[in-house]
Write a protein that holds these residues in place. Structure first.
Motif, PDB file in Angstrom:
ATOM      1  N   GLU A 340       0.827  -1.212   0.000  1.00  0.00           N
ATOM      2  CA  GLU A 340       0.000   0.000   0.000  1.00  0.00           C
ATOM      3  C   GLU A 340       0.858   1.257   0.000  1.00  0.00           C
ATOM      4  O   GLU A 340       0.502   2.264  -0.610  1.00  0.00           O
ATOM      5  CB  GLU A 340      -0.955  -0.012   1.196  1.00  0.00           C
ATOM      6  N   ASP A 341       2.000   1.207   0.694  1.00  0.00           N
ATOM      7  CA  ASP A 341       2.921   2.342   0.668  1.00  0.00           C
ATOM      8  C   ASP A 341       3.477   2.553  -0.744  1.00  0.00           C
ATOM      9  O   ASP A 341       3.613   3.691  -1.204  1.00  0.00           O
ATOM     10  CB  ASP A 341       4.079   2.106   1.642  1.00  0.00           C
ATOM     11  N   LEU A 342       3.793   1.449  -1.401  1.00  0.00           N
ATOM     12  CA  LEU A 342       4.318   1.538  -2.774  1.00  0.00           C
ATOM     13  C   LEU A 342       3.269   2.110  -3.720  1.00  0.00           C
ATOM     14  O   LEU A 342       3.591   2.904  -4.620  1.00  0.00           O
ATOM     15  CB  LEU A 342       4.767   0.158  -3.253  1.00  0.00           C
ATOM     16  N   ARG A 343       2.027   1.745  -3.532  1.00  0.00           N
ATOM     17  CA  ARG A 343       0.958   2.286  -4.378  1.00  0.00           C
ATOM     18  C   ARG A 343       0.852   3.798  -4.205  1.00  0.00           C
ATOM     19  O   ARG A 343       0.655   4.538  -5.176  1.00  0.00           O
ATOM     20  CB  ARG A 343      -0.378   1.619  -4.039  1.00  0.00           C
ATOM     21  N   LYS A 344       0.999   4.259  -2.952  1.00  0.00           N
ATOM     22  CA  LYS A 344       0.925   5.701  -2.703  1.00  0.00           C
ATOM     23  C   LYS A 344       2.092   6.426  -3.379  1.00  0.00           C
ATOM     24  O   LYS A 344       1.924   7.531  -3.907  1.00  0.00           O
ATOM     25  CB  LYS A 344       0.932   5.970  -1.201  1.00  0.00           C
ATOM     26  N   VAL A 345       3.275   5.803  -3.350  1.00  0.00           N
ATOM     27  CA  VAL A 345       4.429   6.388  -4.046  1.00  0.00           C
ATOM     28  C   VAL A 345       4.140   6.500  -5.541  1.00  0.00           C
ATOM     29  O   VAL A 345       4.409   7.535  -6.166  1.00  0.00           O
ATOM     30  CB  VAL A 345       5.703   5.550  -3.799  1.00  0.00           C
ATOM     31  N   CYS A 346       3.576   5.444  -6.123  1.00  0.00           N
ATOM     32  CA  CYS A 346       3.235   5.467  -7.551  1.00  0.00           C
ATOM     33  C   CYS A 346       2.239   6.584  -7.859  1.00  0.00           C
ATOM     34  O   CYS A 346       2.361   7.289  -8.867  1.00  0.00           O
ATOM     35  CB  CYS A 346       2.654   4.121  -7.978  1.00  0.00           C
ATOM     36  N   GLN A 347       1.267   6.748  -6.985  1.00  0.00           N
ATOM     37  CA  GLN A 347       0.278   7.812  -7.187  1.00  0.00           C
ATOM     38  C   GLN A 347       0.935   9.186  -7.164  1.00  0.00           C
ATOM     39  O   GLN A 347       0.641  10.046  -7.990  1.00  0.00           O
ATOM     40  CB  GLN A 347      -0.801   7.712  -6.111  1.00  0.00           C
ATOM     41  N   LYS A 348       1.856   9.390  -6.230  1.00  0.00           N
ATOM     42  CA  LYS A 348       2.549  10.670  -6.144  1.00  0.00           C
ATOM     43  C   LYS A 348       3.429  10.922  -7.364  1.00  0.00           C
ATOM     44  O   LYS A 348       3.615  12.060  -7.789  1.00  0.00           O
ATOM     45  CB  LYS A 348       3.389  10.725  -4.869  1.00  0.00           C
ATOM     46  N   LEU A 349       3.966   9.844  -7.924  1.00  0.00           N
ATOM     47  CA  LEU A 349       4.855   9.970  -9.085  1.00  0.00           C
ATOM     48  C   LEU A 349       4.108   9.862 -10.410  1.00  0.00           C
ATOM     49  O   LEU A 349       4.722   9.916 -11.475  1.00  0.00           O
ATOM     50  CB  LEU A 349       5.938   8.881  -9.020  1.00  0.00           C
ATOM     51  N   HIS A 350       2.778   9.701 -10.317  1.00  0.00           N
ATOM     52  CA  HIS A 350       1.938   9.569 -11.519  1.00  0.00           C
ATOM     53  C   HIS A 350       2.350   8.356 -12.370  1.00  0.00           C
ATOM     54  O   HIS A 350       2.490   8.419 -13.585  1.00  0.00           O
ATOM     55  CB  HIS A 350       1.995  10.844 -12.364  1.00  0.00           C
ATOM     56  N   ILE A 351       2.537   7.246 -11.673  1.00  0.00           N
ATOM     57  CA  ILE A 351       2.907   5.985 -12.317  1.00  0.00           C
ATOM     58  C   ILE A 351       1.753   5.007 -12.179  1.00  0.00           C
ATOM     59  O   ILE A 351       1.093   4.951 -11.134  1.00  0.00           O
ATOM     60  CB  ILE A 351       4.188   5.402 -11.664  1.00  0.00           C
ATOM     61  N   GLU A 352       1.516   4.237 -13.226  1.00  0.00           N
ATOM     62  CA  GLU A 352       0.398   3.279 -13.227  1.00  0.00           C
ATOM     63  C   GLU A 352       0.483   2.327 -12.038  1.00  0.00           C
ATOM     64  O   GLU A 352       1.543   1.771 -11.725  1.00  0.00           O
ATOM     65  CB  GLU A 352       0.408   2.474 -14.522  1.00  0.00           C
ATOM     66  N   GLU A 353      -0.637   2.132 -11.368  1.00  0.00           N
ATOM     67  CA  GLU A 353      -0.714   1.173 -10.259  1.00  0.00           C
ATOM     68  C   GLU A 353      -2.167   0.758 -10.078  1.00  0.00           C
ATOM     69  O   GLU A 353      -3.086   1.454 -10.483  1.00  0.00           O
ATOM     70  CB  GLU A 353      -0.160   1.790  -8.979  1.00  0.00           C
ATOM     71  N   ASN A 354      -2.357  -0.411  -9.486  1.00  0.00           N
ATOM     72  CA  ASN A 354      -3.700  -0.831  -9.075  1.00  0.00           C
ATOM     73  C   ASN A 354      -3.564  -1.895  -7.999  1.00  0.00           C
ATOM     74  O   ASN A 354      -2.473  -2.416  -7.733  1.00  0.00           O
ATOM     75  CB  ASN A 354      -4.527  -1.335 -10.262  1.00  0.00           C
ATOM     76  N   VAL A 355      -4.664  -2.235  -7.378  1.00  0.00           N
ATOM     77  CA  VAL A 355      -4.652  -3.127  -6.223  1.00  0.00           C
ATOM     78  C   VAL A 355      -4.174  -4.526  -6.586  1.00  0.00           C
ATOM     79  O   VAL A 355      -3.684  -5.279  -5.737  1.00  0.00           O
ATOM     80  CB  VAL A 355      -6.052  -3.171  -5.580  1.00  0.00           C
ATOM     81  N   LYS A 356      -4.289  -4.902  -7.858  1.00  0.00           N
ATOM     82  CA  LYS A 356      -3.895  -6.244  -8.275  1.00  0.00           C
ATOM     83  C   LYS A 356      -2.389  -6.385  -8.470  1.00  0.00           C
ATOM     84  O   LYS A 356      -1.875  -7.498  -8.563  1.00  0.00           O
ATOM     85  CB  LYS A 356      -4.618  -6.618  -9.575  1.00  0.00           C
ATOM     86  N   MET A 357      -1.683  -5.276  -8.568  1.00  0.00           N
ATOM     87  CA  MET A 357      -0.238  -5.338  -8.812  1.00  0.00           C
ATOM     88  C   MET A 357       0.497  -5.810  -7.567  1.00  0.00           C
ATOM     89  O   MET A 357       0.195  -5.399  -6.454  1.00  0.00           O
ATOM     90  CB  MET A 357       0.296  -3.971  -9.234  1.00  0.00           C
ATOM     91  N   LYS A 359       4.009  -6.247  -5.141  1.00  0.00           N
ATOM     92  CA  LYS A 359       5.095  -5.344  -4.741  1.00  0.00           C
ATOM     93  C   LYS A 359       6.175  -5.304  -5.825  1.00  0.00           C
ATOM     94  O   LYS A 359       6.699  -4.236  -6.151  1.00  0.00           O
ATOM     95  CB  LYS A 359       5.716  -5.816  -3.421  1.00  0.00           C
ATOM     96  N   ALA A 360       6.483  -6.474  -6.372  1.00  0.00           N
ATOM     97  CA  ALA A 360       7.519  -6.556  -7.401  1.00  0.00           C
ATOM     98  C   ALA A 360       7.156  -5.700  -8.616  1.00  0.00           C
ATOM     99  O   ALA A 360       7.995  -4.957  -9.147  1.00  0.00           O
ATOM    100  CB  ALA A 360       7.713  -8.009  -7.824  1.00  0.00           C
ATOM    101  N   LYS A 361       5.892  -5.794  -9.038  1.00  0.00           N
ATOM    102  CA  LYS A 361       5.458  -5.039 -10.216  1.00  0.00           C
ATOM    103  C   LYS A 361       5.485  -3.541  -9.942  1.00  0.00           C
ATOM    104  O   LYS A 361       5.867  -2.743 -10.820  1.00  0.00           O
ATOM    105  CB  LYS A 361       4.049  -5.487 -10.616  1.00  0.00           C
ATOM    106  N   LEU A 362       5.097  -3.126  -8.766  1.00  0.00           N
ATOM    107  CA  LEU A 362       5.088  -1.704  -8.425  1.00  0.00           C
ATOM    108  C   LEU A 362       6.508  -1.135  -8.414  1.00  0.00           C
ATOM    109  O   LEU A 362       6.762  -0.052  -8.964  1.00  0.00           O
ATOM    110  CB  LEU A 362       4.419  -1.500  -7.067  1.00  0.00           C
ATOM    111  N   ILE A 363       7.442  -1.876  -7.824  1.00  0.00           N
ATOM    112  CA  ILE A 363       8.840  -1.423  -7.808  1.00  0.00           C
ATOM    113  C   ILE A 363       9.391  -1.378  -9.231  1.00  0.00           C
ATOM    114  O   ILE A 363      10.090  -0.424  -9.613  1.00  0.00           O
ATOM    115  CB  ILE A 363       9.690  -2.353  -6.922  1.00  0.00           C
ATOM    116  N   GLU A 364       9.076  -2.398 -10.004  1.00  0.00           N
ATOM    117  CA  GLU A 364       9.527  -2.442 -11.399  1.00  0.00           C
ATOM    118  C   GLU A 364       9.007  -1.235 -12.182  1.00  0.00           C
ATOM    119  O   GLU A 364       9.759  -0.595 -12.935  1.00  0.00           O
ATOM    120  CB  GLU A 364       9.042  -3.733 -12.059  1.00  0.00           C
ATOM    121  N   ASN A 365       7.738  -0.891 -11.998  1.00  0.00           N
ATOM    122  CA  ASN A 365       7.158   0.252 -12.706  1.00  0.00           C
ATOM    123  C   ASN A 365       7.850   1.561 -12.328  1.00  0.00           C
ATOM    124  O   ASN A 365       8.121   2.408 -13.182  1.00  0.00           O
ATOM    125  CB  ASN A 365       5.662   0.360 -12.413  1.00  0.00           C
TER     126      ASN A 365
END
Length: 501
Positions: A340-357, A359-365
């Motif tokens: 959930e912390d990683l998702r918030k980082v993605c949101q702040k950086l305007h990077i694609e994210e969703n609940v199904k991703m 941790k690995a996918k979020l870091i990769e993105n």
């Protein structure tokens, strides 16, 4: 023939006329070629009689004499046709020139020419033709690309990207630089092969049709074997089969693997692509980094383009952990963050994210969007979180990290390597965790549990270093191309609208 162009109708009429005259427009007999155009131009001998074959690229009729240009697989040369000296098998001299050459031969036809060599007043090496043979009639006109060699300008270029990729055969005929890309690709692969062979590593072949799509996280292409009555998959990776060979006693094995992934397409992704996979027993990822530097420097020194001099291949290459890289370019420290912390980082950086991703996918993105483009000189991105690397050994010194690196050059991933996981119990558990997450969240992309591979690991696999090098991206780098389609002879495309013309 209403769908045919005027030129195509005319050429078909010429085809009929040739047959009426007893000339086979597609003869079966061998044509005796005594030299290549490249050899003729390099080793010119005045008055030497030669016989060549190729495609007629230019034809300028000038009354009793005409000039043409013929192209074979090595280059182009000028031809001089004279009314009084040109002959053919089927016709006399006058008819050969006035009817055969002037009325029935077209640009694009494949012809054979026998004659002697001379130089024109403009000092151009030319064939004085005394015999003309039609070897294959072209019934569809080529694009007429005009090249002003003096001013180094090209007019009416065959440059439409979609047409070039669909009709690569035409692209190769009229755009000489395109052929050079693929000749260079072949030489690059051969040089890599020579480098590995000199080390004593063995080239092997592994199955393309697999019962389990293993070795990577990706969506496979599925088919069905009627006799066995089972589904099969085009391979997404050959990693697990090469590891089986290490288990079986091979010391070092490699394969230029054609892989298939049923995923998106863009300038660096194609549904089928080529990867060099290499596995060496009793080595680790530190050794593989040093080995990769030597291999890449060798290839770079032999094939780099002058325009690539903004890239510095000085060794040793820089090394930085993926989490340090993200911290450097985003300011966020991801080391202790949960999903959930990683998702918030993605949101702040305007990077694609969703609940199904995961941790690995979020870091990769985050890395791909904010960091990758910054690495122009060769750089090893090292020490990935364990969640991102289910086939990799846990780091011997760093908790929750793995012994993995990716090589980034010119802002693109070129290679991916591990200290290979050889603990069968840990491997089984990590694959099961991967499957659970996939079944719950992303059914299209999964890492299957290959029970036979686990059984093989249970017999014992030596410590092993493995690497996959993207051949298409490497060729892109070495040919200064920004699209993977430019370095694939036949890139995947949608069918033409309206059907085949």
């Amino acid at each position: 023939m209403s769908y045919l162009s005027e030129q195509e109708i005319i050429r078909r009429k010429k085809l009929d006329q040739l047959k009426l005259l007893g000339i086979n427009p597609y003869p079966s007999e061998e044509y005796n070629v005594t030299s290549t155009i490249c050899n003729i131009l390099k080793n010119f001998t005045e008055k030497e009689t030669i016989s060549i074959a190729g495609r007629l690229m230019r034809l300028r009729i000038l009354g009793k004499a005409s000039f043409g240009e013929i192209k074979d697989h090595t280059g182009c040369i000028q031809i001089y046709f004279s009314k009084n000296h040109l002959d053919s098998e089927e016709m006399g001299k006058e008819d050969t020139y006035n009817i055969f050459l002037k009325k029935l031969i077209d640009i694009g036809d494949i012809i054979g020419v026998t004659g002697f060599l001379f130089k024109t007043k403009m000092n151009e090496i030319t064939i004085y033709a005394h015999k003309l043979t039609l070897l294959s009639k072209s019934i569809r006109p080529l694009p007429q690309v005009k090249v002003d060699k003096k001013n180094k300008k090209t007019y009416d270029a065959f440059s439409n990207t979609e047409q070039r990729y669909r009709m690569r055969y035409v692209d190769l005929i009229v755009n000489d630089h395109v052929k050079e890309i693929f000749l260079k690709r072949t030489r690059i692969i051969q040089e890599i092969r020579n480098f590995l062979d000199d080390k004593g590593y063995i080239e092997v072949d592994t199955p393309i049709l697999q019962s389990i799509p293993g070795g990577a996280i990706a969506r496979p292409f599925e088919t069905y074997h009627n006799t066995l009555g089972i589904p099969l998959y085009l391979r997404i990776a050959n990693e697990l089969y090469l590891k089986r060979l290490i288990i079986g006693g091979f010391h070092g094995v490699y394969e230029f693997s054609r892989n298939f992934r049923n995923e998106g397409m863009d300038r660096i992704h194609n549904p089928e692509f080529t990867v060099l996979e290499l596995y060496i027993a009793y080595k680790d990822y530190y050794w593989m980094m040093n080995f990769t530097e030597k291999l890449m420097k060798c290839i770079w020194n032999k094939f780099q383009e002058k325009e690539n001099n903004h890239i510095n291949f000085k060794t040793p290459f820089s090394r930085i952990s993926i989490l340090d890289s993200i911290k450097k370019y985003t300011g966020f420290d991801l080391e202790k963050m949960e999903k959930e912390d990683l998702r918030k980082v993605c949101q702040k950086l305007h990077i694609e994210e969703n609940v199904k991703m995961s941790k690995a996918k979020l870091i990769e993105n985050i890395f791909e969007e904010k960091c990758e483009k910054n690495y122009i000189n060769p750089t090893f991105i090292i020490d990935y979180p364990v969640e991102m690397s289910p086939l990799t050994k846990r780091h011997r010194h760093k908790k929750n990290l793995s012994e993995r690196f990716e090589l980034i050059i010119n802002g693109q991933e070129i290679a991916n390597a591990y200290s290979e996981l050889n603990d069968p119990i840990d491997q089984l558990n990590r694959l099961r965790e991967q499957m659970k997450f996939s079944e719950k969240n992303t059914k299209d992309e999964s890492m299957s549990v290959d029970q036979d591979f686990i059984r093989a690991l249970e017999f014992g696999m030596p410590p092993t270093a493995g690497i996959g090098i993207g051949i298409d991206r490497l060729v892109m780098l070495l040919t200064q191309k920004n699209s993977i389609q430019e370095v694939l002879l036949f890139p995947q495309m949608r069918p033409e609208k309206g059907g085949k013309k």
